[in-house]
Design a protein around this motif. Structure first.
Motif, mmCIF file in Angstrom:
data_model
loop_
_atom_site.group_PDB
_atom_site.id
_atom_site.type_symbol
_atom_site.label_atom_id
_atom_site.label_comp_id
_atom_site.label_asym_id
_atom_site.label_seq_id
_atom_site.Cartn_x
_atom_site.Cartn_y
_atom_site.Cartn_z
ATOM 1 N N THR A 194 18.429 -20.975 4.667
ATOM 2 C CA THR A 194 17.320 -19.732 4.666
ATOM 3 C C THR A 194 15.978 -20.227 4.301
ATOM 4 O OG1 THR A 194 16.011 -17.371 5.968
ATOM 5 C CG2 THR A 194 17.948 -17.682 3.659
ATOM 6 N N THR A 195 14.195 -19.735 5.241
ATOM 7 C CA THR A 195 13.397 -20.185 4.143
ATOM 8 C C THR A 195 13.202 -19.274 3.349
ATOM 9 O OG1 THR A 195 12.557 -19.522 5.550
ATOM 10 C CG2 THR A 195 12.095 -21.344 6.244
ATOM 11 N N PHE A 196 13.891 -17.905 3.010
ATOM 12 C CA PHE A 196 13.520 -16.957 2.687
ATOM 13 C C PHE A 196 14.808 -16.305 1.652
ATOM 14 C CE2 PHE A 196 12.164 -16.221 7.038
ATOM 15 C CZ PHE A 196 10.855 -16.522 7.032
ATOM 16 N N ASP A 197 14.016 -15.800 0.002
ATOM 17 C CA ASP A 197 14.377 -16.094 -0.897
ATOM 18 C C ASP A 197 15.052 -14.504 -1.647
ATOM 19 O OD1 ASP A 197 12.972 -16.092 -1.741
ATOM 20 O OD2 ASP A 197 13.538 -17.158 -3.564
ATOM 21 N N ALA A 198 14.463 -13.715 -0.736
ATOM 22 C CA ALA A 198 13.947 -12.272 -1.165
ATOM 23 C C ALA A 198 15.308 -11.825 -1.486
ATOM 24 C CB ALA A 198 12.866 -11.342 -0.056
ATOM 25 N N ASP A 199 15.685 -11.100 -2.227
ATOM 26 C CA ASP A 199 16.953 -10.184 -2.864
ATOM 27 C C ASP A 199 17.098 -9.776 -2.173
ATOM 28 O OD1 ASP A 199 14.573 -8.501 -2.724
ATOM 29 O OD2 ASP A 199 15.160 -7.420 -5.576
ATOM 30 N N ASP A 200 16.721 -8.641 -1.405
ATOM 31 C CA ASP A 200 17.077 -8.477 -0.436
ATOM 32 C C ASP A 200 17.931 -9.033 0.390
ATOM 33 O OD1 ASP A 200 16.203 -5.636 -1.192
ATOM 34 O OD2 ASP A 200 14.848 -5.421 -0.158
ATOM 35 N N HIS A 201 17.508 -9.983 1.448
ATOM 36 C CA HIS A 201 17.870 -11.002 2.000
ATOM 37 C C HIS A 201 19.318 -11.606 1.004
ATOM 38 C CE1 HIS A 201 14.144 -12.363 4.016
ATOM 39 N NE2 HIS A 201 14.684 -11.091 4.409
ATOM 40 N N VAL A 202 19.190 -11.851 0.107
ATOM 41 C CA VAL A 202 20.423 -12.183 -0.310
ATOM 42 C C VAL A 202 21.422 -11.510 -0.667
ATOM 43 C CG1 VAL A 202 21.652 -13.412 -2.867
ATOM 44 C CG2 VAL A 202 18.866 -14.074 -1.796
ATOM 45 N N ASP A 228 17.368 -3.442 -12.005
ATOM 46 C CA ASP A 228 18.402 -2.300 -12.159
ATOM 47 C C ASP A 228 19.025 -1.347 -13.245
ATOM 48 O OD1 ASP A 228 17.873 -2.941 -9.396
ATOM 49 O OD2 ASP A 228 19.703 -3.864 -8.788
ATOM 50 N N ALA A 229 19.010 -1.959 -14.405
ATOM 51 C CA ALA A 229 19.418 -1.758 -15.500
ATOM 52 C C ALA A 229 18.356 -1.931 -16.287
ATOM 53 C CB ALA A 229 19.896 -2.990 -16.421
ATOM 54 N N ASP A 230 16.921 -1.598 -15.802
ATOM 55 C CA ASP A 230 15.862 -0.971 -16.639
ATOM 56 C C ASP A 230 15.741 0.821 -16.305
ATOM 57 O OD1 ASP A 230 13.186 -0.884 -17.917
ATOM 58 O OD2 ASP A 230 12.772 -2.259 -17.562
ATOM 59 N N PRO A 231 15.801 1.583 -17.175
ATOM 60 C CA PRO A 231 15.339 2.688 -17.287
ATOM 61 C C PRO A 231 14.206 2.595 -15.673
ATOM 62 C CG PRO A 231 16.341 2.345 -19.294
ATOM 63 C CD PRO A 231 15.913 0.805 -18.956
ATOM 64 N N ARG A 232 12.822 2.240 -16.851
ATOM 65 C CA ARG A 232 11.938 2.109 -16.327
ATOM 66 C C ARG A 232 11.466 1.875 -14.917
ATOM 67 N NH1 ARG A 232 6.938 -1.445 -19.024
ATOM 68 N NH2 ARG A 232 8.016 -2.705 -17.661
ATOM 69 N N VAL A 233 12.181 0.927 -14.845
ATOM 70 C CA VAL A 233 12.375 0.167 -13.078
ATOM 71 C C VAL A 233 13.168 1.597 -12.116
ATOM 72 C CG1 VAL A 233 12.823 -0.908 -11.372
ATOM 73 C CG2 VAL A 233 11.681 -1.732 -13.821
ATOM 74 N N VAL A 234 14.810 1.557 -12.941
ATOM 75 C CA VAL A 234 14.997 2.469 -12.510
ATOM 76 C C VAL A 234 14.157 4.023 -11.558
ATOM 77 C CG1 VAL A 234 16.885 4.323 -12.263
ATOM 78 C CG2 VAL A 234 17.252 1.764 -13.045
ATOM 79 N N LEU A 287 0.626 1.693 -11.943
ATOM 80 C CA LEU A 287 1.843 1.449 -13.145
ATOM 81 C C LEU A 287 3.118 1.661 -11.717
ATOM 82 C CD1 LEU A 287 0.068 2.599 -16.321
ATOM 83 C CD2 LEU A 287 0.945 0.109 -15.030
ATOM 84 N N CYS A 288 3.346 2.387 -11.715
ATOM 85 C CA CYS A 288 4.462 3.563 -10.693
ATOM 86 C C CYS A 288 4.936 1.971 -9.881
ATOM 87 C CB CYS A 288 4.064 4.561 -10.178
ATOM 88 S SG CYS A 288 5.752 5.234 -9.674
ATOM 89 N N VAL A 289 3.803 1.946 -9.078
ATOM 90 C CA VAL A 289 4.357 1.161 -7.746
ATOM 91 C C VAL A 289 4.563 -0.378 -8.673
ATOM 92 C CG1 VAL A 289 2.913 -0.371 -6.647
ATOM 93 C CG2 VAL A 289 2.851 1.993 -6.580
ATOM 94 N N ARG A 290 3.756 -0.715 -9.452
ATOM 95 C CA ARG A 290 4.475 -2.862 -10.349
ATOM 96 C C ARG A 290 5.456 -1.982 -10.523
ATOM 97 N NH1 ARG A 290 1.024 -6.111 -10.800
ATOM 98 N NH2 ARG A 290 -0.957 -4.798 -10.614
ATOM 99 N N ASP A 291 6.198 -0.802 -11.791
ATOM 100 C CA ASP A 291 7.116 -1.141 -12.095
ATOM 101 C C ASP A 291 8.637 -1.016 -11.093
ATOM 102 O OD1 ASP A 291 6.619 -0.756 -14.881
ATOM 103 O OD2 ASP A 291 6.496 1.111 -14.747
ATOM 104 N N ALA A 292 8.740 -0.227 -9.849
ATOM 105 C CA ALA A 292 8.825 -0.330 -8.919
ATOM 106 C C ALA A 292 9.282 -2.020 -8.132
ATOM 107 C CB ALA A 292 9.020 0.245 -7.622
ATOM 108 N N GLY A 293 8.756 -3.045 -8.362
ATOM 109 C CA GLY A 293 8.178 -3.984 -8.280
ATOM 110 C C GLY A 293 7.704 -4.083 -6.752
ATOM 111 N N ALA A 294 7.134 -3.788 -6.440
ATOM 112 C CA ALA A 294 5.901 -3.318 -5.774
ATOM 113 C C ALA A 294 4.630 -4.004 -4.999
ATOM 114 C CB ALA A 294 5.753 -2.146 -4.753
#
Length: 220
Positions: A83-91, A141-147, A208-215
């Motif tokens: 595929t052309t997409f390597d987003a983590d959800d796709h993987v 996923d192992a980062d408590p702040r991200v979780v 900060l919350c949005v950025r920590d979540a990866g959004a």
């Protein structure tokens, strides 16, 4: 004996290019092509190939759903998601569906050929960029702040997520209202609920919350 390959992709040019490339290999044989996931599943059941090259975004039935169906077969083929997409959800979705490999379409032809041979021999194959994506996801996923940030964002409605992302980009209530076609009082109401749901007291903390979540992407 040649490795029998079926190509499933909704782009006829991609199918033709892959068939031409693989057709020049003495130990590989493209035995069929399909333009959507449903047709691909039917073709695989008919032809029983060794390896399937499977696109993700296709009409009728997408590649992940098709891979899940094939994985349930009594003698499933090896599946390489290409595929052309390597987003983590796709993987993660592809691997969870039973895919044996995940490659990007810009992978050099010799590497695609080598991947088919390896997967046919029972060895999983991920492109380097996909491997990095998985490593980054595991680390996140192992980062408590991200979780914590992801847990809080999971409590939001789709509209609240849109407003939170807009706040994260530094937009004012008026700018958010124009961008989302809402009234300013409605935006203010959403922001107030964000304070409560995200357990924050100001707009900077929302960002900060949005950025920590990866959004949101990290700043340059």
């Amino acid at each position: 004996m040649s490795v029998r390959v079926v190509v499933v992709d909704d782009d006829p040019l991609v199918r033709s290019a892959l068939s031409l490339m693989l057709g020049g290999q003495p130990d590989l044989a493209v035995v069929g092509e399909a333009g959507d996931g449903r047709a691909g599943v039917g073709l695989v059941r008919e032809l029983r190939p060794d390896v399937v090259l499977m696109d993700i975004r296709m009409p009728v039935l997408d590649g992940l759903a098709a891979t899940r169906l094939l994985h349930q077969e009594p003698a499933p083929p090896r599946v390489i998601v290409l595929t052309t997409f390597d987003a983590d959800d796709h993987v993660v979705g592809a691997l969870a569906a039973g895919a044996d490999g995940f490659l990007l379409k810009d992978t050099p032809p010799p590497e695609i050929v080598a991947a088919i041979r390896r997967v046919a021999d029972g060895e999983p194959m991920l492109s380097p960029s996909v491997t990095r994506t998985l490593i980054e996801r595991v680390r996140a996923d192992a980062d408590p702040r991200v979780v914590s940030a992801r847990r809080r964002l999971d409590t939001l409605t789709e509209r609240e997520l849109e407003v939170a992302a807009a706040v994260g980009r530094g937009l004012s209530n008026a700018e958010i209202a124009r961008g989302l076609h809402l009234s300013i009082p409605t935006v203010k109401g959403h922001v107030s609920r964000l304070f409560e749901k995200l357990e924050v007291t100001n707009r900077v903390q929302i960002a900060l919350c949005v950025r920590d979540a990866g959004a949101l992407p990290d700043p340059e």
